[in-house]
Design a protein around this motif. Structure first.
Motif, PDB file in Angstrom:
ATOM      1  N   GLY A 117       6.258  -6.589  -4.146  1.00  0.00           N
ATOM      2  CA  GLY A 117       7.327  -6.978  -2.746  1.00  0.00           C
ATOM      3  C   GLY A 117       6.461  -6.295  -1.350  1.00  0.00           C
ATOM      4  O   GLY A 117       6.530  -6.759  -0.265  1.00  0.00           O
ATOM      5  N   HIS A 164      -4.373   8.970  -8.586  1.00  0.00           N
ATOM      6  CA  HIS A 164      -4.242   8.582  -7.481  1.00  0.00           C
ATOM      7  C   HIS A 164      -5.239   9.326  -6.517  1.00  0.00           C
ATOM      8  O   HIS A 164      -5.247   8.855  -5.584  1.00  0.00           O
ATOM      9  CB  HIS A 164      -2.994   8.282  -6.986  1.00  0.00           C
ATOM     10  N   THR A 169      -3.673   0.667  -5.240  1.00  0.00           N
ATOM     11  CA  THR A 169      -2.797   0.342  -6.381  1.00  0.00           C
ATOM     12  C   THR A 169      -3.254   0.692  -7.647  1.00  0.00           C
ATOM     13  O   THR A 169      -4.541   1.075  -7.917  1.00  0.00           O
ATOM     14  CB  THR A 169      -2.699  -1.325  -6.516  1.00  0.00           C
TER      15      THR A 169
END
Ligand code: KG4
Ligand code: ZN
Length: 462
Positions: free
Chosen positions: A250, A184, A387
């Protein structure tokens, strides 16, 4: 469901305009080098298949494969997305494929490891094949396979690691074991080619909240982490309790609804005000949100799409108020972390923000204000690379491969009971000693020494 990201289509259409690279030539020249690839880098005698991140004595400039010739497949299965991508050493993304478990998430409101494992098993072959097909390559053309080996759910990690070994064994390819959080972080060096060490990174996802100082490749100081839940988990639970559509997870659902709400309407208190450190906590905020939802008689069984206008306003107000405080907590910690990081590395100029939550526009805008005040620059990869994705794994693999940290090709046939090296609990760096606080995580069980300590030990051995 197989879906490529918008980044992919952009990349592919760009690729179509370019003359087709002579991959076969480039890669075969790499593979038919007079020395076998595992001797191109100085490595310990009798390398073991499970010894990840072998260190070479060659510097980056001495690596033999040119950036264009180096082509790495990245495989990611640490949580709920099955992802694969093919990336060139010069940062060109040849393909990117993600098979999301969004339907499972929406149905069960969270990741159930056994079901996630089954979904990965179903998807993995197709996802990898599709990544190769879209890159117009076969596995024969690859220079190496990079795969996330931790941290994450061990059942899920194993699916990716097993696939990587199968492919690497059949095609005689080296393997690079990748740390998910480092991937990441490093993907920001793919999108921002000028980004040099040292820099800071805030990594915000469903399972992690990390503030780090990246001093060099594989060398990280942990300035702060969550003592309980990560911010993404708080977004996901809030979305579930507000009856939002979880099919895109979410976070995006809260971000969207929050735009309709009044962020000052519900008075949530900011976590850890009395702890003057850089750690995070989201469990208390989650409880505050749950109580606010209960006291307003919001029924999660009624989906937001069926809520009347008054009910919708109440939900939007909670979403906006939650988001304001959740992000304010990030802002406060980042501001302090910049001061800490400057004590160690006064030349810091960049804060990378990555991980799923970094795709949130409100998060980016608020953090941009913080860093501007401190005279440093924010670096956020595009949402499809924030993501979970295969590109970041391939890129982290490329960065390590270039300095000689990889494992030799495994045997074509592995015994059925072969113990794959997966590291569900694997810290990225060592904690900043001066930043240690009393607010400690209960989850201290470590299965593996940190990536940084492994790399430091291997450097000392030289
Ligand atoms: O990095 P990631 O894809 O997977 C993990 O390693 O956990 O992050 C997933 C998390 C989820 O909690 C998801 O709700 C959150 O990132 N997320 C967002 C947004 N997009 C994804 N949170 C807030 N706003 C978003 N736009
Ligand atoms: Zn992640």
């Amino acid at each position: 469901m197989l879906s490529s990201t918008s980044m992919l289509s952009a990349t592919l259409s760009r690729l179509n305009l370019l003359p087709k690279p002579s991959l076969h030539f480039a890669l075969s020249s790499l593979k038919t080098h007079p020395k076998p690839i595992n001797q191109l880098f100085s490595r310990p005698k009798s390398p073991s298949i499970t010894s990840k991140f072998l260190s070479s004595s060659k510097s980056q400039s001495q690596t033999t494969a040119s950036n264009h010739d180096l082509v790495v497949l990245g495989i990611e299965t640490s949580c709920d997305d099955t992802a694969a991508a093919v990336v060139r050493g010069n940062g060109e993304i040849l393909s990117q494929v993600v098979s999301s478990q969004a339907d499972l998430l929406a149905r069960y409101g969270g990741v159930a490891p056994k079901m996630a494992e089954e979904a990965h098993i179903k998807a993995i072959d197709q996802v990898v094949q599709e990544a190769l097909d879209r890159a117009n390559l076969t596995a024969k053309n690859l220079s190496a396979v990079a795969v996330t080996i931790g941290p994450g759910l061990s059942l899920c990690l194993r699916v990716g690691v097993q696939k990587a070994h199968k492919l690497a064994g059949s095609f005689n390819l080296p393997i690079v074991g990748v740390h998910h959080m480092e991937a990441h972080t490093l993907v920001a060096r793919l999108t921002e080619r000028e980004l040099q060490f040292p820099f800071m990174a805030l990594l915000i996802s469903g399972g992690h909240n990390l503030l780090i100082l990246a001093r060099d490749l594989g060398q990280y100081i942990q300035l702060g982490t969550s003592i309980d839940d990560a911010i993404g988990e708080a977004y996901d639970k809030t979305a579930k309790w507000l009856g939002l559509d979880l099919r895109r997870s979410g976070g995006p659902a809260i971000e969207e609804l929050a735009r309709e709400g009044d962020a000052a309407s519900v008075k949530f208190s900011t976590p850890m005000q009395h702890h003057k450190d850089c750690n995070f906590s989201y469990a208390g905020l989650k409880t505050q949100v749950r109580l606010a939802i209960q006291s307003r008689n919001i029924n999660a069984e009624t989906p937001i799409s069926s809520a009347n206008s008054q009910d919708r306003v109440a939900r939007a107000d909670i979403a906006a108020s939650f988001q304001r405080v959740a992000v304010l907590h990030l802002e406060e910690r980042c501001e302090r972390a910049i001061e800490w990081a400057r004590r160690i590395e006064p030349s810091i100029e960049h804060l990378v923000v990555s991980g799923g939550v970094a795709s949130n526009k409100y998060v980016r805008a608020r953090l941009d204000t913080v860093v501007k005040k401190k005279n440093i620059q924010l670096v956020c990869p595009p949402p499809s690379l924030c993501t979970d994705n295969g590109v970041m794994v391939a890129w982290a693999g490329i960065e390590h491969f270039r300095v000689g940290r990889f494992d030799p090709p495994p045997p074509a046939e592995l015994p059925v009971d072969f113990m794959y090296d997966v590291r569900p609990r694997w810290p990225l760096g060592e904690e900043y000693a001066e930043g240690k606080s009393e607010a400690r995580s209960l989850r201290t069980a470590r299965v593996h020494p940190s990536l940084t300590s492994i790399i430091q030990a291997s450097l000392q051995q030289k």
